[in-house]
Write a protein that holds these residues in place. Sequence first.
Motif, PDB file in Angstrom:
ATOM      1  N   CYS A 196      -5.320 -20.930 -36.987  1.00 24.27           N
ATOM      2  CA  CYS A 196      -4.113 -20.091 -36.914  1.00 24.27           C
ATOM      3  C   CYS A 196      -4.042 -20.203 -35.965  1.00 24.27           C
ATOM      4  N   PHE A 197      -2.503 -21.427 -34.681  1.00 21.20           N
ATOM      5  CA  PHE A 197      -2.013 -21.817 -33.802  1.00 21.20           C
ATOM      6  C   PHE A 197      -1.672 -21.053 -32.871  1.00 21.20           C
ATOM      7  N   SER A 198      -1.653 -19.802 -32.818  1.00 21.98           N
ATOM      8  CA  SER A 198      -1.139 -19.042 -32.110  1.00 21.98           C
ATOM      9  C   SER A 198      -1.082 -17.241 -32.403  1.00 21.98           C
ATOM     10  N   PRO A 199      -1.157 -16.313 -31.908  1.00 20.81           N
ATOM     11  CA  PRO A 199      -1.150 -15.227 -32.159  1.00 20.81           C
ATOM     12  C   PRO A 199       0.481 -14.364 -33.137  1.00 20.81           C
ATOM     13  N   TYR A 200       1.002 -15.264 -32.568  1.00 18.63           N
ATOM     14  CA  TYR A 200       2.948 -15.186 -33.830  1.00 18.63           C
ATOM     15  C   TYR A 200       2.634 -15.336 -34.810  1.00 18.63           C
ATOM     16  N   LEU A 201       1.513 -16.092 -34.861  1.00 16.98           N
ATOM     17  CA  LEU A 201       1.416 -16.507 -36.531  1.00 16.98           C
ATOM     18  C   LEU A 201       0.599 -15.968 -37.386  1.00 16.98           C
ATOM     19  N   TYR A 202       0.184 -15.313 -36.474  1.00 11.08           N
ATOM     20  CA  TYR A 202      -1.684 -14.498 -37.128  1.00 11.08           C
ATOM     21  C   TYR A 202      -1.042 -13.480 -38.793  1.00 11.08           C
ATOM     22  N   PRO A 203      -0.013 -13.012 -38.690  1.00 11.63           N
ATOM     23  CA  PRO A 203       0.684 -12.663 -39.486  1.00 11.63           C
ATOM     24  C   PRO A 203       0.533 -13.368 -40.804  1.00 11.63           C
ATOM     25  N   VAL A 204       0.820 -14.481 -40.985  1.00 12.18           N
ATOM     26  CA  VAL A 204       0.727 -15.354 -42.020  1.00 12.18           C
ATOM     27  C   VAL A 204      -0.061 -15.653 -42.422  1.00 12.18           C
ATOM     28  N   TYR A 205      -1.569 -15.696 -41.612  1.00 15.35           N
ATOM     29  CA  TYR A 205      -2.779 -16.386 -41.989  1.00 15.35           C
ATOM     30  C   TYR A 205      -3.567 -15.259 -42.339  1.00 15.35           C
ATOM     31  N   LYS A 206      -3.062 -14.523 -41.959  1.00 17.83           N
ATOM     32  CA  LYS A 206      -4.360 -12.992 -42.219  1.00 17.83           C
ATOM     33  C   LYS A 206      -4.995 -13.078 -43.175  1.00 17.83           C
ATOM     34  N   GLY A 207      -6.584 -12.385 -43.539  1.00 14.07           N
ATOM     35  CA  GLY A 207      -6.721 -11.929 -44.925  1.00 14.07           C
ATOM     36  C   GLY A 207      -7.410 -11.166 -44.862  1.00 14.07           C
ATOM     37  N   ASP A 208      -7.790 -10.175 -46.263  1.00 12.73           N
ATOM     38  CA  ASP A 208      -8.763  -9.740 -46.395  1.00 12.73           C
ATOM     39  C   ASP A 208     -10.120  -9.810 -45.972  1.00 12.73           C
ATOM     40  N   ASP A 209     -11.201  -9.350 -45.561  1.00 15.89           N
ATOM     41  CA  ASP A 209     -12.682  -9.864 -45.529  1.00 15.89           C
ATOM     42  C   ASP A 209     -12.941 -11.177 -44.948  1.00 15.89           C
ATOM     43  N   THR A 210     -11.919 -11.267 -43.135  1.00 19.83           N
ATOM     44  CA  THR A 210     -12.387 -12.779 -43.405  1.00 19.83           C
ATOM     45  C   THR A 210     -12.292 -11.811 -41.584  1.00 19.83           C
ATOM     46  N   ILE A 211     -13.515 -12.512 -41.309  1.00 22.00           N
ATOM     47  CA  ILE A 211     -13.373 -12.830 -39.891  1.00 22.00           C
ATOM     48  C   ILE A 211     -13.288 -12.919 -38.520  1.00 22.00           C
ATOM     49  N   VAL A 212     -12.091 -12.941 -37.841  1.00 17.39           N
ATOM     50  CA  VAL A 212     -10.906 -13.477 -37.020  1.00 17.39           C
ATOM     51  C   VAL A 212     -12.215 -14.217 -35.570  1.00 17.39           C
TER      52      VAL A 212
END
Length: 238
Positions: free
Chosen positions: A6-22
């Motif tokens: 994900c190329f920016s914190p602004y887009l994070y809500p679009v990419y976030k997922g359960d059980d995912t290491i960020v």
Amino acid sequence: MKIDACFSPYLYPVYKGDDTIVVIIDVLRATSAICTAFEHGVEKIIPVATVEEARVYKEKGFLVGAERNGLPVDGFDFGNSPFHYMGDPIKGKTIVLTTTNGTQAIEAAKDAYKVVIGSFLNMDALCSWLLSENKNILLLCSGWKNKFNLEDAVFAGAVTDAISNTPDKYNLGDACLALKYLYKMAKENPNKFLSHSSHKERLAALNLKEDVRYCLTPNQTKVIPIYKEGALVRMYDV
Ligand code: 3SL
């Protein structure tokens, strides 16, 4: 399992997922400074999004690092150069940190399943750990003021390349597929590849070329900072 970027914190809500290491990435310079601080024995780093929050900690007597637009903010103990986070002054200490983009990315992802800090400095240790976890991975590039930046993308490509060398283990999202090609172009000489990138030029104008060289030098540490109960700590202490 999936690896995406994900190329920016602004887009994070679009990419976030359960059980995912960020993996938080701000190669120039926040995540490099954080890895350096842990390599040099800092106990804990409390990331905060705003200078105002940082000031409240400062008034309570905490050591505080604050950077905006590449410059240290007046009235604090450190800026965001990795060279500020070396040696006795930080050993065993808790430091509060706010930066233009890196701490914004941490703030955006702080409720994720696991949040870790990535940079060229801890690259091999990070990739080995990620492979051992068997979880979905999201590479969160901090960018610059919510826009894409090249150096974070190159590092995300390097991680993608290393992780996807284990055949068929990960499904690559489109961003990661693109980043693999980007990294192939940058790999031989990342410093040269980034020559005209906006943030490298910004830091060069501030006489911080040495910071850039340091931040692009891989595998100077094996520490993996992880976010736990409001602070970054060394993985081993979790
Ligand atoms: O944006 C950030 O978090 C910083 O890394 C930017 S700078 O390199 O300190 O300018």
